[in-house]
Structures are given as C-alpha cells and as structure tokens.
Scaffold this active site. Structure first.
Site, PDB file in Angstrom:
ATOM      1  N   LYS A  94      71.072 -26.450  86.652  1.00 47.03           N
ATOM      2  CA  LYS A  94      69.812 -25.999  85.866  1.00 47.03           C
ATOM      3  C   LYS A  94      69.018 -27.220  85.557  1.00 47.03           C
ATOM      4  CE  LYS A  94      68.772 -22.877  81.819  1.00 47.03           C
ATOM      5  NZ  LYS A  94      69.648 -22.017  80.739  1.00 47.03           N
ATOM      6  N   SER A 107      68.519 -17.634  80.773  1.00 47.58           N
ATOM      7  CA  SER A 107      67.620 -18.837  81.342  1.00 47.58           C
ATOM      8  C   SER A 107      68.013 -19.441  82.662  1.00 47.58           C
ATOM      9  CB  SER A 107      67.371 -19.640  80.117  1.00 47.58           C
ATOM     10  OG  SER A 107      68.471 -20.255  79.466  1.00 47.58           O
ATOM     11  N   SER A 139      72.380 -16.601  78.516  1.00 47.33           N
ATOM     12  CA  SER A 139      71.630 -17.294  79.717  1.00 47.33           C
ATOM     13  C   SER A 139      72.437 -17.513  80.934  1.00 47.33           C
ATOM     14  CB  SER A 139      71.371 -18.502  79.200  1.00 47.33           C
ATOM     15  OG  SER A 139      70.303 -18.141  78.196  1.00 47.33           O
TER      16      SER A 139
END
Length: 487
Positions: A83, A159, A183
């Site tokens: 990420k 996310s 997330s």
C-alpha cells in the site's frame, strides 16, 4: 513442468514451493506477474508504482542462493504489493498525493522487511484513498480511481483497495495493507479474497512516513498492518512471517504464534445484525452460510443478540479520532485534492473535538469497552459476523453527502468496533451473490489469530475460493492515462 502462463494463478504456498524445489525460477515467477499486471492493471488501476528492476534483481539473487544450496524462506520468490502508505526502500511513499510523489523511502517499513526476510519480493505499490483520509473508496489524487474487478459500478473498498484488487486479479498472491476500522477486511470482502487484521501489537510497524515524530494515541492504537491473500493458507504464511518484534516498534510483543488448544467444540458467538441497525439479505445469507459451515466443521455456533457496547464504542472511536485530527486538519485538508476533504469534514461537523477532561474520560471508556470485549470473548473465543452489512456500494458513496457517510459508517460498524478494542479478525469469502462476492469476518481473542485462521479455513474448505478472476475489459480513464503516458 508447470506451465509458464499459469504461474501467477498459483497460490503463494505453491509458488514458494516451486521456487525452493527448482521447478521454476524466481525470475520466471516475477516475470509472470509482471505480464499479468500489464494485461489487467489498465482495466482496474490497482498497482500504482511498479518495481520492475528491483524485483527482478531480488529474484535473480534468490535463484543464485538456491543454486548455491542455501535454504530459502517460506515465501521464496513470492511477489507482493505494498500500500502507498508503507515504505519500500528506494521507492516514493506517496500516500496518493502529488505533494509526496518524490518522498523516497530510505528503508523498508518493518512489515516489508519481515516479508522480505521470509523470501517474498515487493513488486509494486498499490492505490488507496488520498492520505487514507479521503473516504472508503480507493481513489487518490495522484493515481485516480481503482475499479472493483467484479463490477466497476461498485467500489473495491478501502483504504487498502489497491491490494484487494491486485490479489483478486492475480497481479500478486499477497498484498500488504493496513486497517484501523476495516481497511483490510472491507476490500478483502468486496473483492472476494481473504484479509487479516491482527491484534494490536502482534506485527511491528513504523508509521513515521513524513518525519521523525510518531502519531498520536488513536493512530498508535488503531492502525495495524495486515496481509491480503486469495486463500487462508496463504494468509497464514503471511501471518507467520509478519509476527514478531522489532526495535523500531516497542509496541510489538513476543507472543507465541499459536496458543493453547481449547476444549472442543470451540464456541462461536453468531451476530448477524450488530447493534440492530439493519443488515442486507445477501449479507445475512453470507453469515448464515458461514455459520452452517462452522457447525459442519464441529464448532458450537450460538446466535447472540449483539456484541458488547457497540454504539458506545462507535461514539468513543469517533470522538477520540476527531480530537486527534483537529489540530492539523486545516493543513491536512489542503493535501487531499478537490473534494478529498469531504469525508473527514463531515465527521468533524458532526463530532466536536473533546477537551482535556473529556479526552481523559474517553480514554477510560476505551479501556472499559476493551474489558467488556475481553470478558465476552473469554466465554465465546470466536465471534462470527459481517464485514460490511451491505453488498459492495457505489464508489465514493461516503463522500457524496451526510446520508451516504452515515450509511457507510453503519455498514462497517463491526470492523470499527473490533479495531477499537484491538482484537484480531479474518475476512473470508462465502460465495457470489447477485454477481458480487460475499463474505464474513471471524473475530477472536487478543493474540489468537490462530483460532480465527482455523475457523476461516473451515469456512473456505466448505464454501470455496473465488479468485483469481479476470476483470471487465474496459479501463478507467485514470488507468488508461497512466499507461498511455508510460508511467
């Protein structure tokens, strides 16, 4: 011999075994995934920065070590995405904003270093909402929207949505995201893969991306790095590699990976509608199917009315996080791009920051809620419930207006409360309903990820694996522009 065009579709465990055994080279494995990324990423825009030369160089070194007779790790040669929040040495950690496009990381973050130590190879950064604050949908100022490979009219979640999509479509067998309220688990569920949110303190981390200062108490306690994978067995391999201590993170504790055996049958609390705020029929069917799978596997599944103190926990979570955000919000909101501040600003408008006395009281409330959950899980070692109480919603719903924000906040409520109390959870698919993946989460006692993984494995054994899948062919505009410009 293993077919070259099938390498990317293999599980992480099978890939590593083939590299260790010399059936394939690590370079071949990396190249297979790079070809897959070139084929499908223009359609979904999940991988943001490819690490081609670095990945091939590391893979070649892996092959040299094997040829020299060295013992390779449990994830030998296995590629993984990272990420955009998380540092990979020599690569910018952009957090999805143009302001940080040149913020090159001097060293790997602890979870990246631990996966490398197990033999895995970072192959690319993955998309996320700008600064992780722009909403649940994976849309960043720097890289644009990421599409759900099952249905582009639905969000892939966030996310860690880039990792969820990359893993689901075969661009990597593992993704490294993070979770402070869903997330990792939400994109896992929305994309049809598995994901682990570990106990707070299980994996070492260092989230000082923008300077030498550590974040405040809410960020310290709520944010946990976690892996995504297509199978529970692969998720277990990542868990074993990521757990441990690191001097950069004094919060990480040396707890054994596997706890004591519990008396059989293991009791599971089943909660289909946390807080009584409603649950969609498809989600109810998913939780019921998972409960039946666990009963078939010998678990003692008992339906419960609710989880402890849910609404109180959600209110405390909101107040504590808003209080931490408030002092820097006037500066931070300018980094979020056009409309990127709407999600947090609506939360700010609804929930005022606490003063010193109120914050002190809230910290006591936080501990009391954690105690209530510990007592609940002492009686029921596992809890089965939804990840999100609706099927995947439309992209950006949470930022449209207050009604959309409330709908998303309610949908993710069981994720939020379990992050607040710091316990582990595994998201696992249950099937496909109306063309979209469905899934559940198995929540456990602190530091008993092993119990969660075992129960998730029992569900997967009975309900199957959904991915890798091919996405729909048409590409989002942002992805087309990125590839047309040779990014």
């Amino acid at each position: 011999m293993i077919r070259q065009d099938a390498l990317w579709a293999m599980t992480a465990a099978a890939q590593a075994e083939a590299v260790r055994g010399g059936q394939i080279s690590a370079v071949e494995l990396i190249d297979s995934h790079l070809h897959r990324i070139a084929e499908v990423n223009p359609q979904v825009n999940a991988v943001t920065q490819l690490m081609v030369e670095q990945a091939r160089e590391t893979a070649a070194h892996t092959d040299q070590r094997r040829a020299a007779g060295e013992e390779l790790g449990p994830l030998a040669g296995v590629p993984f995405t990272v990420k955009e929040t998380t540092a990979v040495e020599g690569v910018p950690t952009t957090l999805g904003t143009a302001r940080f496009r040149d913020l090159v990381a001097p060293a790997d973050a602890p979870p990246v270093a631990r996966l490398r130590a197990a033999g895995a190879i970072p192959i690319g950064h993955s998309n996320m909402p700008t600064l992780v604050l722009a909403g649940m949908h994976t849309r960043s100022e720097l890289f644009g929207d990421t599409a759900n490979p099952w249905n582009r009219n639905r969000t892939p979640g966030g996310s860690s949505g880039g990792d969820g999509v990359a893993v689901a479509t075969g661009m990597a067998p593992l993704g490294l995201g993070n979770d402070s309220g869903g997330s990792v688990r939400i994109p896992a569920s929305f994309c049809g893969v598995t994901g682990l949110k570990p106990t707070t303190g299980r994996f070492p981390a260092d989230h000082r991306v923008l300077g030498p200062d550590d974040p405040g108490p809410a960020s310290q306690m709520l944010v946990t790095d976690g892996p995504l994978a297509r199978t529970v067995a692969d998720l277990r391999l990542a868990f074993e590699a990521l757990a441990g201590t690191d001097p950069r993170d004094p919060r990480a504790v040396p707890v054994p990976l596997y706890g004591e055996l519990l008396p059989s049958p293991v009791r599971v609390a089943l909660v289909t509608n946390p807080g009584g705020h409603g649950v969609h029929p498809t989600v109810h069917r998913a939780v019921t199917a998972a409960a039946d799978a666990l009963r078939d596997a010998g678990y003692d599944v008992r339906e419960m009315a609710d989880v402890p103190r849910l609404d109180e926990a959600l209110e405390a979570y909101s107040r504590i996080t808003v209080t931490e955000f408030a002092p820097t919000w006037p500066v931070v909101r300018k980094l979020l791009g056009e409309g990127g501040d709407r999600y947090i600003q609506m939360a700010m408008d609804k929930t005022p920051p606490a003063n010193a006395a109120e914050l002190t009281k809230l910290m006591g409330t936080w501990l009391g809620i954690r105690r209530s959950w510990a007592e609940f899980l002492d009686e029921y070692p596992l809890l089965l419930g939804p990840v999100f109480t609706e099927p995947p919603v439309e992209p950006g719903l949470e930022s449209h207006d207050e009604a959309g924000r409330e709908r998303v906040a309610k949908g993710m409520r069981l994720c939020t409360v379990t992050s607040f109390v710091g316990v582990p959870a595994v998201a696992v698919p249950t099937g496909v309903d109306d063309g979209l993946p469905s899934g559940v989460q198995v929540i456990g006692r602190a530091f008993r990820e092993d119990l969660c993984l075992a129960a998730a494995q029992a569900i997967e054994d009975r309900l199957g694996v959904l991915t890798p899948i091919d996405p729909r062919p048409e590409a989002p505009a942002a992805a087309r522009e990125m590839y047309d410009s040779g990014h």
